[in-house]
Each structure stands twice: as C-alpha cells, then as structure tokens.
Design a protein around this motif. Sequence first.
Motif, mmCIF file in Angstrom:
data_model
loop_
_atom_site.group_PDB
_atom_site.id
_atom_site.type_symbol
_atom_site.label_atom_id
_atom_site.label_comp_id
_atom_site.label_asym_id
_atom_site.label_seq_id
_atom_site.Cartn_x
_atom_site.Cartn_y
_atom_site.Cartn_z
ATOM 1 N N VAL A 114 -15.316 10.511 -10.437
ATOM 2 C CA VAL A 114 -15.708 9.459 -9.493
ATOM 3 C C VAL A 114 -15.022 9.697 -8.149
ATOM 4 O O VAL A 114 -15.643 9.582 -7.083
ATOM 5 N N ALA A 115 -13.732 10.018 -8.179
ATOM 6 C CA ALA A 115 -12.979 10.266 -6.944
ATOM 7 C C ALA A 115 -13.576 11.436 -6.171
ATOM 8 O O ALA A 115 -13.738 11.371 -4.940
ATOM 9 N N ASN A 116 -13.937 12.522 -6.892
ATOM 10 C CA ASN A 116 -14.532 13.686 -6.218
ATOM 11 C C ASN A 116 -15.876 13.326 -5.604
ATOM 12 O O ASN A 116 -16.198 13.742 -4.483
ATOM 13 N N TYR A 117 -16.679 12.560 -6.330
ATOM 14 C CA TYR A 117 -18.000 12.170 -5.834
ATOM 15 C C TYR A 117 -17.866 11.324 -4.576
ATOM 16 O O TYR A 117 -18.648 11.486 -3.615
ATOM 17 N N ALA A 118 -16.885 10.415 -4.564
ATOM 18 C CA ALA A 118 -16.709 9.513 -3.424
ATOM 19 C C ALA A 118 -15.926 10.158 -2.286
ATOM 20 O O ALA A 118 -15.907 9.627 -1.168
ATOM 21 N N GLY A 119 -15.239 11.260 -2.574
ATOM 22 C CA GLY A 119 -14.421 11.903 -1.547
ATOM 23 C C GLY A 119 -13.155 11.127 -1.245
ATOM 24 O O GLY A 119 -12.685 11.113 -0.095
ATOM 25 N N VAL A 120 -12.607 10.495 -2.276
ATOM 26 C CA VAL A 120 -11.370 9.720 -2.105
ATOM 27 C C VAL A 120 -10.383 10.136 -3.187
ATOM 28 O O VAL A 120 -10.694 10.934 -4.073
ATOM 29 N N SER A 121 -9.190 9.577 -3.113
ATOM 30 C CA SER A 121 -8.175 9.904 -4.110
ATOM 31 C C SER A 121 -8.421 9.138 -5.415
ATOM 32 O O SER A 121 -9.091 8.105 -5.433
ATOM 33 N N ARG A 170 -17.055 -0.088 -1.057
ATOM 34 C CA ARG A 170 -18.485 0.119 -1.293
ATOM 35 C C ARG A 170 -18.783 1.579 -1.641
ATOM 36 O O ARG A 170 -19.630 1.873 -2.488
ATOM 37 N N THR A 171 -18.085 2.503 -0.988
ATOM 38 C CA THR A 171 -18.264 3.930 -1.281
ATOM 39 C C THR A 171 -17.899 4.231 -2.727
ATOM 40 O O THR A 171 -18.626 4.933 -3.441
ATOM 41 N N VAL A 172 -16.778 3.690 -3.162
ATOM 42 C CA VAL A 172 -16.336 3.919 -4.543
ATOM 43 C C VAL A 172 -17.297 3.266 -5.524
ATOM 44 O O VAL A 172 -17.640 3.845 -6.568
ATOM 45 N N GLU A 173 -17.771 2.057 -5.214
ATOM 46 C CA GLU A 173 -18.716 1.375 -6.111
ATOM 47 C C GLU A 173 -20.017 2.160 -6.236
ATOM 48 O O GLU A 173 -20.599 2.235 -7.321
ATOM 49 N N ARG A 174 -20.480 2.775 -5.140
ATOM 50 C CA ARG A 174 -21.680 3.617 -5.211
ATOM 51 C C ARG A 174 -21.423 4.839 -6.078
ATOM 52 O O ARG A 174 -22.293 5.270 -6.853
ATOM 53 N N ALA A 175 -20.233 5.398 -5.964
ATOM 54 C CA ALA A 175 -19.883 6.571 -6.778
ATOM 55 C C ALA A 175 -19.814 6.213 -8.257
ATOM 56 O O ALA A 175 -20.253 6.987 -9.118
ATOM 57 N N ILE A 176 -19.294 5.038 -8.560
ATOM 58 C CA ILE A 176 -19.238 4.579 -9.950
ATOM 59 C C ILE A 176 -20.646 4.449 -10.513
ATOM 60 O O ILE A 176 -20.941 4.874 -11.637
#
Length: 346
Positions: free
Chosen positions: A14-21, A41-47
């Motif tokens: 999920v972190a890789n998909y969202a580009g976050v830690s 919102r970015t993380v929720e979309r990745a989830i």
Amino acid sequence: MTGSDTRPPTLEQVANYAGVSRATVSRVINGVQTVDPELRRTVERAIAATGYVPNLAARSLVTRRTDSIALVVSEPENRGYETPFLTRTFTDPYLGRVTAGAQEVLRPLGIHLVIFLADPPAREHVMRYLRQGHVDGALLISSHVDDPLPGQLVDLGVPCVLSCRPGQPVHTSYVDVDQRAGVRMAVDRLAGLGRRCIATITGPLDMPAAQDRLAGFRAAVAAHGQTDVPYVEGDFTRGGGERAARTLLASHPDVDGVFVANDLMADGALRVLQEAGRRVPDDVAVIGFDDSTAALECHPPLSTVRQPVEEMAGEMAQLLLTRIREPGRSPRSVIFNPELILRASA
C-alpha cells in the motif's frame, strides 16, 4: 493486485502504491487526526486499489479501540404499560431514524453500531458487556427521569452521549430538540385556526421529553388566554393514543383542537375521533410531534412538529467520537430547532 500471487496485500505494498512511507499508511489506518487530508485521501485510494484489509486485531492492540459503538435503548423497570417494551421499541419509527442517522457518520469510518435493549431482563448483561470494554462508547436512548444507566456509565468511565435532556444531572453530553418551541408552534397554529378548547395527549410523564412538551403546552395555551389545560397521559404508542383520545372526548366533548405528543399516538387519536363522528380538521384539528413515517400514514395526513432525528443522531455520533478521542473534553449539549410541517389535519 494483479498477477498470480494470491497472498493478501501488505502494508508495504500500500505504501509503495501511494508513494508514502509505511508509517504514514499506519497512521491513516489507525485514525491519527494529524495526517494531512490530501495525504489521507491518497492512502485511502491506495488501500482501495490494492484491496488491503487492515488486521483489526493488531490495530486494536495499537489504538486500544474496538471500532464498535453501542446504541442502547434503556428502560429501567416495568412501567405497567399495556404495550410490552420490545413491541413499543420496534414499532416506533424513532429507533430506525436514530440508527440511520448514526450510521451515516459511523459507517464511512468503518465503525460498527451494535443495538442493545436494556430492559430489566437484559439490563445486567448489557452493563457487563459495556463494562468489559467490548465497545468504545455508547449512544444512549434513555427516556425516563429515574433511569440510573446514564450515571452508571459515567461512573464506569464508558464514553456516552444521551439522546435527550437527562432527567437527573449527569456529566455527559446530550442532544435534544427545543421541545417547548415546537409545542408553541403547534398551539399557535391551532389558535390561529380559531380553536377555543385546545387539549393535549402527553407522553408518559416520567419522561423528560413528555414533561417538557406538557410544560410548553401549558405556557402556549395560557399565552392565548386559555385558562383550562385539558390533558390526558398517553404512552407514545398508537394504542395509547386511542385510549387517551376516548378519555379526552368523554371528559371534554367540546374539544376542537388537539396537540398530540407524538405521531403514533396522533394516528390512534385520529381513528377515535373519526369513529366518534368528528371531522378532521373541520370539527377537531390535530397536530402531532416528530414528523415520522407515521405522520404520512395517517388519514388525513398529519400536520406535525418535525424534530430532525437523523441529524440529531448524527450529532450524537460526532460528539461521542470526539469524547472517545479526547476524554478530557467538557460535555456539551446541542439543541436543534423544530419545524412545523403543515398537512391536512390542521
């Protein structure tokens, strides 16, 4: 995720998909309020895109939360009503409206709402369940002045919010409608129609809402110069409205306007008035309170005072979530404005 790998997606994916830690994803999943909204919102979309399902058991160890809220309908003891508690609870549209309003707030957050009926046979079980921490807090429908449950929950440290003004002082938040203002709207309408003998069918007078509506009725009819205050106590059920209306017609046959303290009782009262040959609204004008589905099922359709139950329940849920996140915050009372809805009965 695509490909033949059937293993469930991980937090790292999920972190890789969202580009976050990984830590940022964890903070979003655990509901940390300081995360930037756009990042959230970015993380929720990745989830959603990866199909990641949080490990709720592990999450609860971190957050010490169950992601469950209790909706408790409380009745402290047998009140001698003709209609049993379970029947009254599930035939009244109020519970469904409260549930719908609370769910509007809780469901998008992944929080489950669990309904408990805390009447005498189940009361100890409900208290034990709440005390053992199976839920994060409680939305409490507590109607009776002497109900000890609100104070017991506060003493146990269970976060709770009440659905109306408490009958006794208790250190917790509550939501209510301006009962007296709503009754004044109804009486003003009846008086404006030229009605000279205005009566009321109350709810059970050991309930704060019924007490407030009767007090509002007394003040409102006095303001229109009516010194007599005809009233009959009901029980907030359709059958109770029928019985009260028969009593009212026997004691005040000249009644030409009736404010009924909820729509279910008003439906029962309308049936009795029509059986007695009274035309509504020509002979007797009738106004209810709630603006529930019962008002539209009446014949004729019922004029009524709307209390925005769904919005009130949503506010209860918001207050409870704030109390869970910030245990030290002072209790609040939020009072909603009523609205007079005019239909054919008045």
